[in-house]
Structures are given as C-alpha cells and as structure tokens.
Write an enzyme that holds these catalytic residues in place. Sequence first.
Site, short mmCIF file in Angstrom:
data_model
loop_
_atom_site.label_atom_id
_atom_site.label_comp_id
_atom_site.label_asym_id
_atom_site.label_seq_id
_atom_site.Cartn_x
_atom_site.Cartn_y
_atom_site.Cartn_z
N GLU A 1 -2.61 2.45 -0.51
CA GLU A 1 -1.53 1.65 -1.08
C GLU A 1 -1.48 1.70 -2.61
O GLU A 1 -0.39 1.63 -3.18
CB GLU A 1 -1.68 0.19 -0.63
N SER B 1 25.94 12.32 36.47
CA SER B 1 27.39 12.16 36.60
C SER B 1 27.95 10.91 35.95
O SER B 1 29.16 10.71 35.96
CB SER B 1 27.78 12.19 38.09
#
Length: 921
Positions: free
Chosen positions: A104, A379
């Site tokens: 960090e 479908s």
Amino acid sequence: MADNSQSRSARRKQKKNKKKPLWKKIVLSLLIILIVMGIGAGATAAYWIATAPDINDAKLSDPLASQILDKDGEVFAVLGEQKRTKVNYDELPQGLIDAVTATEDARFFEHSGIDLRRIGAAVIANITNGFGSEGASTITQQVVEKSFLTPEKKISLKVQEQWLALQLEREYSKEEILEMYLNKIYYGSGAYGVAKAAETYFGKKDLSELSLAESAILAGLPQRPSAYNPFENPELTKERMNTVLTLMVRHGKISKEEADKAREVDIPSLLQKSSPDSTPYEAFLQQVQKEVEEKVDGADIYTDGLTIHTTLDTDAQEHVEFLLSNQEDNPISYPDDEMQAGMAVLDTKSGAIRAIGGNRGNDPGDFNYALQTKRQPGSTMKPITAYGPAIEYDKISTYHQINDDKPYPIPGTDASIRNWNRQYGGWMTARHALNQSLNVPAVKTLEEVGYENAKKFAESLGIKFADDKMTIGDAIGGTSTTVNPLQMAGAYRAFGNEGIYNEPYAVTKVEFPDERTVETKPESEAVMADYTAYMMTDMLKSAISEGTGKLADIPSLPVAGKTGTTNLSDKEGSPDSWFSGYTTNYTISVWTGYNDNQRTLPDTKVPHALFKNTMAELSKDIETKDFVKPDSVVEAKVEKGSNPAAKPSEYTPSASIITELFVKGTEPKETSEKFDQLDPVSGLEASFNEDSNTIDVNWKYDSDADVSFEVSMKVNDGEMQTLSTTEENEMEITEVEPGANYTIQVVAVNNEDESSRSEPKTATVKSGTEEEDENEEGNIPPVEGLSAQYNEGNSIIDVNWNYNGPPASFEVSVNGQTQTVDSNGLEISGATPGQSYTITVTPVGKNGNNDGVRGQSQNTSVTVPNEENPDEGGGGDQSPPPDENNPEEPPADDGEQEQEQESPGEGENPDSRPGQGQENQ
C-alpha cells in the site's frame, strides 16, 4: 551644442526603432498568466483547505455501519456493525507490517503524510489517461479519506485529503496511524480490521502465528475484498498473494527464496473449514454491492456508513430461497443434489430487481448463478435475435409464412442446423414455428431481417455478443455468446413493458452520513415499437398455452414465456435448461445445470416448475392485468395456408380460418379464392330421342361468371366418366345403348381457375320406349346406389341415388321427417355432431297408370362425427411432423436446438464451455 543635440536626437530615434523580440513578449505573457493562475489556484486551494473538516478522534476509531433498506423502506441488513476485533500496534508481526506497507505505501515510515514521488507519477498518469486513472494515496491519506471525506474523485477532495494527512501526521505517530488503518479497513466476509480477518479466514487470534503467505493474503485483500475472497475465489486470491510477495521482494522486505517458498502454499489448506455466517439475502446483497461500486465512485458499503435504498421484496426473496433450498417441504423435485439453479425476479413495469436466487442451498460462499453464470441461452434467444427484430424492422405478422423444408446449411461449412425433432413441416406461420421452438424457421428469419438489425435489437436489450460479432447460430442461442438469468430477465421484461427497457437495478439511491444523496436508478429507453412488444408477447403466450412451454402455464394468469435448452455435439442430452417469462407485473428468468458444463441434465423441466411456482406465488391476491393491444396492431382473419396472407372468402370453411396479428396497415387486403364456389346449373333435363337414338341434355345457368360446363355420364352401375367440356347450355349424347340407364352430370368450371368448381347436378334417363314404361302399371322399380355422406367442410349430409324406371318423384324420410323431391339427391343441412341419421327413399310414379304407384323403399344411415379433441399426449422423435393445419400437442421434452456441427464456446470457470455445440432448444 548642435552636434550634441543632434547626437541625442539620433540616439532617441535609434532607441525608438529598437523593438522587443516576439518570443520575449510570449514568454512575458505566459509568465503573467502563470502568476495569475498560481494566485488563483492558491486562492482556490486555500479555500478548499479552509473548508476541510476537522480531525475528529471519534471518527478515526471505527468504520461506520451501512443500512440496507428494502422496497418499503424497512432495514433488512446492517453491514459493518459486528465482526470487529481491535488490535494494538505492538501486536502486529513484522511480516504483516512489511506486507501491508510494501503493498500500500512502501515509503510509509519516511514521508510526512503525502508521497511526492507517487504524486508525480500519478500526475503524469492522470494527464495521459484522465483524472482519477491512478491514485497516489498513502496509508495516511486512506485513513483520512475513510474517516472524514467522501470517496468521490474530485480535485477539491484530494487537496483536502492531502492537507488532513499532513495534519494527522503532526498529531499521531506512524505506529498509531498504521494501527488505525489496520483496524479500520474491510477484509471481506464481514470482517473489519486485520485481527478479525485473521480469525475469520485462518482461525488465528494471535497475529504472531501468521505465516508469510497468510500475511500476504491479508495485505492484498482490501483492494478488492469480494473478488479476492479466499473462500469463494482461491485462484484469484493466490494471484493477488503472488503480487504482494513480488512487491515485498522489490522493496527489500523478504528474499526471493522466501517468496518462492510462500508461493507453494495451497490456499484452501490455510482456511477455516467453513466460511462465516452470511447476512440475510446474500445473493441480492451481491448485486447491491456491485451497483454501488459501479455507480457511486469509491463508495464502500461495509465501511462508509451509507443508507442504501433497494428494490428488494423480502417476501419474494424468501420464497425464491425456499424453492432453492433443501427443505423437505420444497415443492420442486430436483433430480439430485448437484443440480444448480440461478433465478432473477424483476418488476415488469420498472425493471426493479425483486429477488435473486443465487444457487441451490443459498450458500453465500458458492457461485451466484443468477449474476455470474455464463451459459448459452438456447432457444430463449429466438425472440431476441430472430422474431423480435423481424417484427420491429420488417413488420412481419404473427402469420408470416416460413418454409420449414429441410436442414439449413451453414454457409461456408459442412454443418447444418436441424430441428430438434428432426422433422420438417413445410410452410408454417411464425407463431407456430416459435411455439414449437423449431430451429430452421428461426435461422431463416434471422437471415431475412439481417445481422445488423438483429444485433442492434439484441444489444438494446442488454445482450453482449462474443467478440462483438453475431453469427447464424445466435438465432438459436448456440454460439460463444453467453448470458445469465438477470440479463435474460431484463431482455424479456421489455417485451412485457411495451418495448421500454432499462438495465435491471437493485439500488435506487445512496445516502451518505453527510446527507449527500446519489440517485442510481437507471434511465428508461424505448428500444422497440409497441407493436413489436405486443405481437412478440402474443406469440410467447401461445408458446406457453400450446407450445413447448405448457408445463409453465398458469391458467389463471395471462403469461408469456419461452423455453430453452442447449446440447453438446458429442453426446445426447442438455447441459443447460432455461425458462424466461412474464406477466404485466413480474418477469422471471431461470437457469438450471451443473458446475460441470459437460454434464447433461436428467430433467430439463425444473425451470418450468420454478417459474410456475414463483409466478403463481407472487401473483396471489393481486390483480394481474392482461397485455393491452396498442392501436398500431390489428387482429385480422386469415385463410389458413394462404401465402401471402389472404382474407377468407364466404366459402372458406371455419376450420380453415385463423386470427393473427398484423402491424396496422400491413393486414391482408386480397380475399382468397381457394374455396370460392360457383353457382350450380339449374333445370337440368335429359331425354331419350328414339328416332335418333340419342340423349338430349340441356340446362340453365343464370350467373355472369366466366365458366364452361363439364359434362359427365354414367351407364347403369358403371363409373362416372367425363364426356367433354362445353360453353353451351346443351349437349347431345350419341351411340346410346338400348335399354340402359344413364346418369348425366353437369359441373360449372371457372375458366380462369379450374380448381373453382360448382356442385354437380345430375339427371337420369333410360333408353327405350317411354310410353310403354309410363303405361305399364306397377312398373316402378326401387332406387339404386343410395348413399349418404357427411361433408365436414360444409357441415351437410349429401344424399344421392340412381333411378332407372318410369317418371317418378321421390319421397325422402330423414329420421321420420318426410319431404318429396324430383331430383336424384338432396342435401341435409344443420347436421348435429354425434347424431345418427337414417334416410329412406321411396319412388312414386307420376304418369299414366303409374301415377301414385309406390316402388320399394331403400334406406341407408350415416353418423356425424364428434368434433376432434386436441391430443394431450407427449411426443418424441417418433411423432409426426408438426402441422399447423392439424396441430398436435407439443412434445413433453423441449429439446430445441439441433445442429450437426458446433463451434466451441468460450467462458470463464466454472461456466466456460469449450466445445459446446449448437444443438439448442
């Protein structure tokens, strides 16, 4: 003096002629602008600093909990108020400190709160890629931002953040600031602070027991807690751990050998045996978190003290979770415990998400199939990629004729797309092709409307095509393009909402602790005409009432929907089964399958049951209105089989008339002539000319129609044979056999269309001496060849007979009711289905000695058949081909998508499907 004066004048002139160079003017101007800008920027920055919040010790201690509200404003979850264990700096092992700072803020212990080197790199990146593309926040700045500021990417907030970071460093030590950071941040799985995270993931309450690998995992988690959650995504966790280890080596915290050894660890072996208890409705909360992260820049639902207004219907959510549970009273019959399911429930009118079913068992640590799955839609894509675009752009009707004649060859390949039942029904309506989920008509419809239009239509409904490319297989949902239930629900919802679409949403607004509010509800857009939405809906209603979706039908509700299955090229069965459908109130999409996308389903009807049960439950005790036909749509009667569509004539049998939908102005204008019937001849007479041994035939025809007359003859009991066609109203028959009985038949035939014919009229005559027959008493023979046949098309009974004797009339009795006729036949109208009729014919002499003499009676009978009931049995591969002129019940199994050769699909684990075929239903 004169010389000096002249010299000074010359010098003044020379000085006057010397002008400043242009570049000096530009530099001077820029300098002035920069000074002004600097003064302005400084003043602005001073204002921002002056208005920055004060450092508040109370806010530095703990994150703020967020409240999540349902659609009625009731709080159903509070995130961030529990699962927090405070740790002191002296309890932090050096390995964890090194992992966090290397990841960090590598120079955390060196800078004064802001890192000028990181700021410089970020400025360059932001100039190149846009503001906010790269941050330069130190650990101190992150503490400030999470404690005092909002997460928006604004220059003013960044200036305030840097100023407050400098202030924080003056008031607190580095150790205290790092302690604040590690106690404040969120690590996922409901854990706040590094101590609780270590306990949650690794079961370790003493941080000194953390291994290097575990420290690296904890250091990497805060960037994306959900994505890097080791319970859910161990592979991503390991990738992030490796990144942290690399950074630690780069910044001299550990050696390469130490990093390599740590990389050998198996992530799941480090973890607790079970993930922590979840908050209620975790599947829905995952969507809430996703939307907040996407729409509210930098917001964290676990630490920012937000009030989040959502669309959740808790009753709907609980019912969905019940249907996906393993409870004994669950009405859904799953074939096994491994089958998975994902489900999304939307409000049809608004697109608001009412419920999300993430997986079987509702396990928050498992994959969320409603949001994360990537599967072929089968479908269920046909309305989106074929029929919807065709109605929208080509204005086809629901009667639109498509030739389902044979397998459809895929251009450029040896493969063909086939119907799921391997049968082909010839010309049929678009409605019939869709409700039977036939593949060949769907791909032909896509070809007709064109890929550009179809792609534009589908994308407007939230469908994203693989490689941004559409292929013929997308007509039947059998390509690398994949979807999830939330996407499909969003697309189908637009059909039920008059063509209005907006992305499904779970969050309506977010309120911050400082009372700032961010509205997040998406804008709606009309993506199709109202006629497209209504006509598509009407077709999908018949797909449920009489098509492959009958198992999802709810008789009490006006409901529309579509089935979908997929299959693999190398084996029988379907790995995916879908059902998507809607009413005017709710839209639901359901998927079922297995984690192993090569495993086929033993039962493809589970989605039907999930849809039906959920829709019926949600619709209890509320009004569900039917879909309203817009003015842009007209209903029109069509003669079945006409191509192009034609209006029925007055002679078209009722069984050949259907009602279909047309975009206003495109309904049929021409009337079919297929069943037009010409007027028959009248006054038909036939007489024997003894002198010429001929039979003279004459008749009348009063119609103006352009006709000819077909004359036929039968001798005794022989066959009726055509003699010739004439435009005259008479004919002479020569070469007559002596003593024979002749039946003469005349039919009017349309000269323009020979199929248009009148009813036949007949007359009988016997070659011989008429006077002898007339005067011979008792010479009245019975009629011959008496027959009665029911004509279904005209709903009448045709009665005919032959008579070879002296002139006579005929007494006809039908079930006791008697009438007298002179012809050799009559029609009985008004026949009742299921009724039997007995017809008796008695000849009665008319002339001379035979006047009134009755011949022997003859009788026959006929039964009018009952109206046929539709077949309610299932069908399979052995069933006859679907015929919309005589429709059969749809097969019980909806195996829709069939293609002889497939293209491998792509996806992400666990839902990628390499090698999946295009045999989808």
